[in-house]
Enzyme design. Sequence first.
Site, mmCIF file in Angstrom:
data_model
loop_
_atom_site.group_PDB
_atom_site.id
_atom_site.type_symbol
_atom_site.label_atom_id
_atom_site.label_comp_id
_atom_site.label_asym_id
_atom_site.label_seq_id
_atom_site.Cartn_x
_atom_site.Cartn_y
_atom_site.Cartn_z
ATOM 1 N N HIS A 69 75.918 76.522 49.512
ATOM 2 C CA HIS A 69 74.713 76.401 50.151
ATOM 3 C C HIS A 69 74.447 76.095 51.354
ATOM 4 C CE1 HIS A 69 74.480 73.403 47.489
ATOM 5 N NE2 HIS A 69 73.046 73.062 48.401
ATOM 6 N N HIS A 71 72.781 73.195 52.422
ATOM 7 C CA HIS A 71 73.027 71.704 53.197
ATOM 8 C C HIS A 71 74.663 71.052 53.519
ATOM 9 C CE1 HIS A 71 69.346 71.179 49.987
ATOM 10 N NE2 HIS A 71 69.245 71.583 50.744
ATOM 11 N N ASP A 73 76.252 68.225 52.410
ATOM 12 C CA ASP A 73 76.825 67.694 51.712
ATOM 13 C C ASP A 73 77.492 68.688 51.224
ATOM 14 O OD1 ASP A 73 73.853 68.128 50.576
ATOM 15 O OD2 ASP A 73 75.449 67.371 48.912
ATOM 16 N N HIS A 74 77.756 69.983 51.092
ATOM 17 C CA HIS A 74 78.319 71.283 51.318
ATOM 18 C C HIS A 74 79.293 71.916 52.120
ATOM 19 C CE1 HIS A 74 76.443 70.891 46.809
ATOM 20 N NE2 HIS A 74 75.711 70.489 47.540
ATOM 21 N N HIS A 127 66.645 75.414 44.895
ATOM 22 C CA HIS A 127 67.298 74.472 45.869
ATOM 23 C C HIS A 127 67.548 75.006 47.216
ATOM 24 C CE1 HIS A 127 69.341 71.035 46.431
ATOM 25 N NE2 HIS A 127 70.582 71.424 46.701
ATOM 26 N N ASP A 146 74.495 73.095 43.092
ATOM 27 C CA ASP A 146 73.146 72.307 43.590
ATOM 28 C C ASP A 146 72.350 73.221 42.431
ATOM 29 O OD1 ASP A 146 74.651 70.269 44.659
ATOM 30 O OD2 ASP A 146 72.679 70.450 46.129
ATOM 31 N N HIS A 184 76.894 68.274 41.373
ATOM 32 C CA HIS A 184 76.821 66.541 41.517
ATOM 33 C C HIS A 184 77.297 65.883 40.534
ATOM 34 C CE1 HIS A 184 75.202 65.972 45.904
ATOM 35 N NE2 HIS A 184 75.127 67.520 45.394
HETATM 36 FE FE FE Z 1 74.046 68.778 47.085
HETATM 37 ZN ZN ZN Z 2 72.181 70.917 47.839
#
Ligand code: FE
Ligand code: ZN
Length: 268
Positions: A69, A71, A73-74, A127, A146, A184
């Site tokens: 996805h 975001h 942090d990915h 999410h 996530d 995570h």
């Molecule tokens: Fe994440």
């Molecule tokens: Zn995420």
Amino acid sequence: MVSALTALETTEAGSLKIVSVPCLNDNFAYLVRDDVSGNVAVIDAPEAEPIEAALHALGWTLTHIFITHHHNDHIDGVERLRELGDITVIGSGADANRLPILTHAITPGDTWSWGGRQVRVIDTPGHTVGHIVYHLPEPGVLFSGDTMFAMGCGRLFEGTAQQMWSSLCTLSSLPDDTIVFFGHEYTASNADFALTVDPQNAALHARVKDVIATLNSGGRTTPTTIGLERQTNPFLRAAAPEVAALVGLPDADAEIVFAEIRRRKDAG
Ligand code: FE
Ligand code: ZN
């Protein structure tokens, strides 16, 4: 000092080797090598540096990047990693406008052939609306991003509780022995919360003991399995009458119970 090599935790599944790579504060990227084709994929790229270091320590050459996805942090490591060579970048075509440039935009529901190995792309809105997960039926491995965590699930940033419940139901219907690699290390906080929702669940108590021991010894709680999540993940247990009763919604539909559990976690 722990060397990069000894810090690599490897899971073997059939001819796959899967290495968890901690990134940022609590993210996991996963390096996957298929010993048959020689392909090496990374599932999500929170940042390039630890992934490059792990590739170097393993002596592996990256060939593919799979994105779950959009975001940061990915995806923040994708641009640097794609400079390592002729890398195929795979993600959801529906989210292409907010993902790094894809060399292969996939449609959820598609099956992608990764070096001759089947990869099922499952749509898991909740999410984010464009979140997808990757399922390798053979040998039975899921990269859940996530959407599903150990004893937890992603926050509802974009999708509805109904969408997330439906996504989790799809994942929980996979075979119990499916190995799940999640996005995570939230397991300690998820365990605390799970005990508040499902305090009479003996399997949950046993698992919490296990994960506390693992974390205290510096270990990682990834991967999990679908069977273990079905037994202990409070979000997957929203359809259990005892859980519905414990959150004060004894006759409600599972998705209403799920929404209430998610609300409590967000408030906690
Ligand atoms: Fe994440
Ligand atoms: Zn995420």
